[in-house]
Structure formats: C-alpha cells, structure tokens
Motif scaffolding. Structure first.
Motif, short mmCIF file in Angstrom:
data_model
loop_
_atom_site.label_atom_id
_atom_site.label_comp_id
_atom_site.label_asym_id
_atom_site.label_seq_id
_atom_site.Cartn_x
_atom_site.Cartn_y
_atom_site.Cartn_z
N MET A 372 9.21 -3.96 1.90
CA MET A 372 8.06 -4.12 0.98
C MET A 372 7.61 -2.75 0.45
SD MET A 372 5.82 -6.15 -0.29
CE MET A 372 5.32 -7.50 0.66
N LYS A 375 1.51 -0.01 -1.29
CA LYS A 375 0.44 -0.39 -2.23
C LYS A 375 0.37 0.67 -3.35
CE LYS A 375 -4.43 -1.41 -2.26
NZ LYS A 375 -5.67 -1.47 -1.54
N TYR A 446 4.91 -5.27 -5.58
CA TYR A 446 3.82 -5.33 -4.59
C TYR A 446 2.72 -6.28 -5.10
CZ TYR A 446 0.02 -4.09 -1.48
OH TYR A 446 -1.00 -4.17 -0.56
N GLU A 450 1.48 -9.71 -3.31
CA GLU A 450 0.08 -9.88 -2.87
C GLU A 450 -0.55 -11.12 -3.54
OE1 GLU A 450 -1.64 -9.06 -0.59
OE2 GLU A 450 -3.73 -8.64 -1.06
N GLY A 494 2.81 -2.13 3.06
CA GLY A 494 4.14 -1.68 2.64
C GLY A 494 5.00 -1.44 3.88
#
Ligand code: MSP
Length: 649
Positions: A372, A375, A446, A450, A494
């Motif tokens: 991931m 942010k 990201y 989210e 992340g």
C-alpha cells in the motif's frame, strides 16, 4: 452506559410459505440492528413465531401429527432461512415457549382484574364440518372460506377486551405524537378508517378449538390470537417473570417494524393493551410496504423464483439482502422479478462496487508489488470531491438510518463508489504508471483504497459477507472497520500488504441465467405436480387398524320422521328408528333432500358419536353421506333391505 435500542419484527406464522417478501421485515430490522450496534448501542433484536390457533391445529391434524410437532418442524425451517440470510437476532421467541405462555396467562388475568375483559356472546358464521366461526367479511361468496360449504349464523360465548374504552386516548396518541406511527399515510388510515368511525370491543377467546393458551379463569376457552401474539414483545424480555431485568432495561421498544397489513393491530390494539397494563408505549411503530409480484402481494407462485434459500444459493446472501434493502422505496411497495434482481446485482454490486475493489487492489498489486502506498502529503483539486464525499458519508447515512430509510442510505454509499469509479477515469492510473509518475500514482491509489475502506465500513450492516473481502484485500485491521474510524479521510496505513480481490461479485449473464431460472421453476412445478398426483391416488390419511375401525358403531336406521329446523335453512331434524329405539339426528342436508323424500328411507348412522347441540336440538349421531367435487351429495344406504339397527361393518 450504552444507550439501549430495542427493535422487533412481527412473529411469523409457521406456515411454511416463506418467500422473499416475508423476509423483507426481518432483513430491514437486521440492517438497522447491525447499524445501531456499530453506533455503539446496546441492541436487542427480537424475532420469532406465532404458533397457536385453529389453522395450525387443523394442518397438523391432517398431517397426522400434533400441533407442537408441526410447529417444531416449521420453526427449524424458518430458523434456517434466517441463518442463510445472516440475520443477527438476539432472541427468537416462540409463542409455545413456557415462559411466554405463563406470562400471557398473567397478562390476561391482569386485564381481567382491571375490568377490561368481560364475558359475552360472540356472533359469527359457523361452518359445521370445519367447526369454525367466521365474520361476515371473511366469508367467500357467503360460504366457508376454507371448505366452500354453507355456514350458519351462530352465537358462541367469548371473552372480550374493552378496546372501545381506549378510543379517545388512541386518537390523542395518533393525532399528537406524529413520531409514534410512521409513515404518515398510515396515521391517516388508522384515524379515518378505524378510530374516528368508532371502535368495537375485541373478541379475545375461543372455545371451538384447543390449540392455544388456556384462559386462566375459564379452562373451556383459549386465548385468541392478538393478546397472545402481541404480548411476545414484552414476554420475550421477561415481563411478569422471575427475572424481568431485560424488560426493565429494554422496554419500551424503540421500533416495532411490520408490513402495512398488520399496522392496525400494532397501532390500535397493542397500545390499548399496554395502556390497560399501565405500561409505556413503544416509541415507534413502522408499517413498511410490500414486495409485490404480478400486481399482488408476493407469494410462492409461478414465473419467478421466490424461495430465499434457492436465491441465496445462487447469488449469495448479500445480493439478496441488497436487493431487498435497495429496491423497495421505504414505506412503499416495490416490485420483484427475477430480471430486476439480476439487473441490480450486475449494475450495483458487480460494476460499481465489485469492479472498483478488484481494479484498485489489482493496480496496487501490479504497480506497487502489493504494498500500500503511503498517505499523500498533498490534496489536489481533482481529489477534493472524492475526499469530501467520503468524509461526509457517515453522517448522511446515519441520518437516513435514523429515518429508517435504508434505500437512501445505500444510495449515499453508492454515490461514493460511483465517484471513485469516475476518479479512476479522470486520473488514469495506467497513464501515470506509463509516465513513471509514481508519487501521483501512489496518491491516487491510496485515495481509492481509502474511499473503498470508508464505503465498505458503512456497508457492513447491509452486506454481511462482502465488505470482509475488501478488508482482506487491503489488510484493513479491525480498528479501521468502525464508524469512528471513517469520520476523517486517511485512516489506511501505507506499507501494508495488498492482494487482488477476486470474485467480489461475479458478473451474471442475465439472459442465460433467466433461462436457467425458468428451467428450475419448470422442474419444481413438474415435481410438485407429480407429488400431488401421487398423494391424490393414495389414501391421504394415516392407516388405521381393524381395532380402530371397530370403535365406530355404524348402524342401519330407518327415518321415521323428518322436518326442517326452524331458522336454519340447511338443517333437517331426522327421527331414526334403530330396531325399536328412536333417536334424533340433525343433519345439514336440506339442500339435497326434502323431508318427505326421506321418511321411510334406510340410512347409515354413526351411533356412538358424542352428542352435540345444534340450534338447541341434541343430535345423537351423524348420518353418512357421500359428496363429490361438484357438490353432489347422496345419503349412503344399504343396497338390499336389512333390518333397522343392523350393524355396518
Ligand atoms: N403472525 C402475524 C404477526 C403477529 S405480530 C404480533 C403475521 N405473520 S406473517 O408471517 O404473516 O407476516 C410476517 C411479516 O412478513 C409481516 O411483517 C408481513 O407484513 C411480512 N410480509 C409477508 N409478505 C410480505 C410481502 N410480500 N412483502 C413484504 N412483507 C410481507 O402477520
């Protein structure tokens, strides 16, 4: 201490006729219960079964089992339906539970002691063969709605609840507490159709059948339907039992939910009973619309698969729950068809949600080796709308759920998914990847992950299995699956592992599937027809032994006198001779035989049948008749002359 939230469905008749429509109330209540639990409330969600009454008694009898054996079987089937649909009830009450029966008996006594129950005569239309009373409106073309035969106006002694006494208070309740009964249209219906024209007292006992809770002050009667059924909402909490802690904690109910056809019982009879018991009233009664099919209330009929178990086996519990919650505008009726269900699944669940989850997780797996991205430090203009929708989503959805409006709550969640799909088209991550713009690519993915997390957290009360697939793909820990965690955008960490989500929802080839459904329906109907033919060709009742048959004292008798029974056009009073002994038998055959036709005729009589009084005449036996499907009736008689009193064997 947590706020409590007590929500109930009606208790279901154990009829075995459960279809998608009957699941509607339970699925909405389940979504609400789950939503409130996620909001941190101490939820008590009650459902159950309404098991007493003459109908059950009769069905069980014709199946050759006891009513309790019959309802036990049905309850197992119903519980399996709820399990298949992931219904998270906290208690399943059965009106045959000992605690319920004891409490209902005490409730009846309390109402009686208060002077709100009295004994009087109940006038109704009686069907002799079915031993059933009907009101005039229940009759079908003036005949018994069960067997289609003639009925007689008869009186039975019953207990009555003084509903009329509460009329003014009920009018005041509905006029001055608009929140009590929703939607508003139902308030007007109750006031104009029932309360303002005047209320009649309610018959609350029967003596013509046995399958019910005995009236505590008169064992000849059983408590009839509504006092037994409605009381479940308080007996389930232990009202009038040794442990009433739950009652003290959860009553009054926050919501009684039900279909519109039983709103009258919940918004008039139930409050009146509670007023009489000096108990607080439920905060809200909500009468939802129906799932309709071919213009009528849905039933297990031709042309559509309506069986919740089969539908769930094909498409999964989430698809079925979603359809029910999304398709029917709340408070109104909504239509069902197989095509509408499949179209919803493909459009909303496969395209908007499933693809979003698979595409986003696949891109992170591919472009970031399954890790991931962190942010993003910056929010660009093109990110703002997505982030704003996601951050404001919880409050919007919660407001709709407070208004019990699940379709619009889901619509809000879908606005986020639709916006996220558009965001992919606008940002074109594959171009960012091609151009080597890793930072922006990471930020875009990201933001998408989210948005998916926030939407999936909110989906949990409605879809009970699929959000977990998204959480797993993005390694979302439990603390990021809560409502608190979605009030601010940017919760996902992340660095966590991301794997491509497979089969979130599988696309359906609608035409192929509809053809397959048709084939299934055809097979089901064929199997049903074959079963019907088989059972018609064999003896329907259980076998009996020769000893059982010997219990019948069947005799040949000669009719020595016959006359019409006064004020009962269907009945004849026959005087029979049995080898010198005379007896009277009342028989409902005057449509087929005139008194004069019968004098001198031989008949067969059940001589040891328990005597009954019909129209004040003691009938000592029953004469045997044969009747075909077209309504032709013939007295059964010996072909050759034998002496009266001869035994028939
Ligand atoms: N036993 C009574 C309720 C007693 S409550 C004290 C009863 N049972 S029921 O089995 O007939 O209905 C249970 C629920 O299913 C009700 O809320 C009813 O409205 C709902 N539905 C049955 N068919 C339906 C549709 N076709 N559509 C939506 N809901 C419907 O009534």
């Amino acid at each position: 201490m947590k706020d409590k939230f007590y929500i109930t469905t009606p208790i279901y008749y154990p009829s075995g006729n459960w279809h998608l429509g009957t699941c509607y109330t339970t699925v909405i209540c389940d979504a609400l219960a789950r939503f409130k639990r996620m909001q941190g409330k101490d939820v008590f969600y009650l459902t159950g079964t309404d098991e007493h009454g003459q109908k059950i008694e009769k069905v069980a009898e014709s199946a050759g089992i006891t009513p309790k054996e019959y309802v036990d079987k049905q309850v197992d089937i119903l519980k399996n339906v709820w399990k298949t649909l992931n219904i998270s009830y906290d208690k399943f009450i059965r009106t045959t539970d000992k605690e319920h029966e004891e409490a209902v008996s005490k409730i009846f006594k309390k109402l009686y002691d208060k002077g709100d129950i009295y004994k009087s005569e109940y006038e109704g239309w009686y069907c002799v063969p079915c031993e059933s009373f009907w009101t005039k409106t229940q009759l079908k073309d003036g005949k018994c709605p069960d067997c289609g035969r003639d009925v007689e106006l008869t009186k039975e002694t019953s207990y009555f609840f003084r509903l009329s006494k509460y009329r003014d208070k009920l009018i005041d309740l509905l006029e001055n507490n608009p929140e009590f009964l929703q939607p508003k249209s139902r308030q007007n219906e109750m006031l104009n159709n029932f309360l303002r024209p005047g209320l009649q007292d309610l018959c609350v006992s029967r003596s013509s059948f046995k399958w019910g809770i005995p009236v505590p002050i008169d064992k000849e009667h059983v408590i009839y339907v509504w006092i037994d059924a409605l009381s479940n909402y308080i007996t389930a909490l232990g009202y009038l039992s040794d442990d009433d802690s739950k009652f003290r904690k959860y009553w009054p109910a926050d919501i009684h939910m039900m279909g519109k056809e039983i709103v009258r019982f919940h918004s008039i009879i139930w409050p009146a009973i509670l007023m009489s018991l000096d108990l607080p009233l439920p905060k809200k009664v909500y009468g939802h619309g129906w799932l309709i099919m071919d213009g009528g209330k849905m039933s297990k009929s031709k042309g559509n698969i309506a069986d919740p178990i089969e539908l769930t086996r094909r498409y999964g519990a989430d698809a079925i729950r979603y359809f029910l919650l999304r398709e029917i505008p709340f408070g109104q009726d909504g239509s069902y068809s197989n095509r509408a269900l499949l179209t919803r699944i493909n459009a909303d669940l496969v395209n908007d949600y499933g693809n979003l989850v698979s595409r986003t997780s696949a891109m992170i797996a591919q472009y970031f080796d399954g890790v991931m991205p962190t942010k993003p430090a910056d929010v660009l203009d093109e990110d703002k709308e997505l982030i704003n929708i996601a951050e404001g989503l919880y409050n919007k959805v919660a407001d709709y759920m407070d208004a019990l409006d699940a379709p619009n709550a889901l619509n809000e969640i879908w606005k986020l998914f639709i916006r996220a799909n558009k965001y992919i088209d606008e940002t074109m991550p594959w171009v960012l990847n091609k151009n080597g713009d890793k930072e922006r690519l990471g930020a875009v993915l990201y933001n998408l992950a989210e948005a998916i997390r926030i939407g999936s957290v909110l989906l949990q009360p409605y879809l009970t299995e699929t959000p977990e697939k998204a959480f797993k793909a993005f390694s979302i820990p439990d603390e990021l699956k809560t409502f608190d965690s979605i009030l601010k955008f940017g919760g996902i960490k992340g660095g966590v592992t991301v794997t491509k989500a497979e089969h979130v929802f599988d696309r359906i080839d609608i035409d192929k599937e509809l053809a397959d459904m048709d084939k299934y329906i055809e097979e089901q109907e064929k199997a049903k027809a074959e079963k019907e033919v088989k059972t018609e060709n064999v003896v329907k009742l259980d076998e009996i032994t020769i000893e059982d048959f010997a219990k019948l004292d069947l005799r040949v008798a000669e009719v020595v006198a016959a006359e019409k029974v006064e004020k009962a056009d269907k009945l004849l009073k026959l005087t029979l001779d049995l080898n010198g002994a005379t007896r009277t038998v009342v028989s409902g055959i005057s449509k087929w035989y005139a008194p004069d036709d019968l004098v001198g005729a031989s008949v067969v009589v059940v001589a040891n049948l328990k005597p009954v009084k019909l129209r004040g005449i003691e009938s000592m036996g029953m004469i045997l008749c044969a009747e075909d499907d077209d309504g032709n009736l013939s007295i059964v008689a010996p072909v050759k002359k034998v002496k009266s009193g001869s035994k028939v064997r």
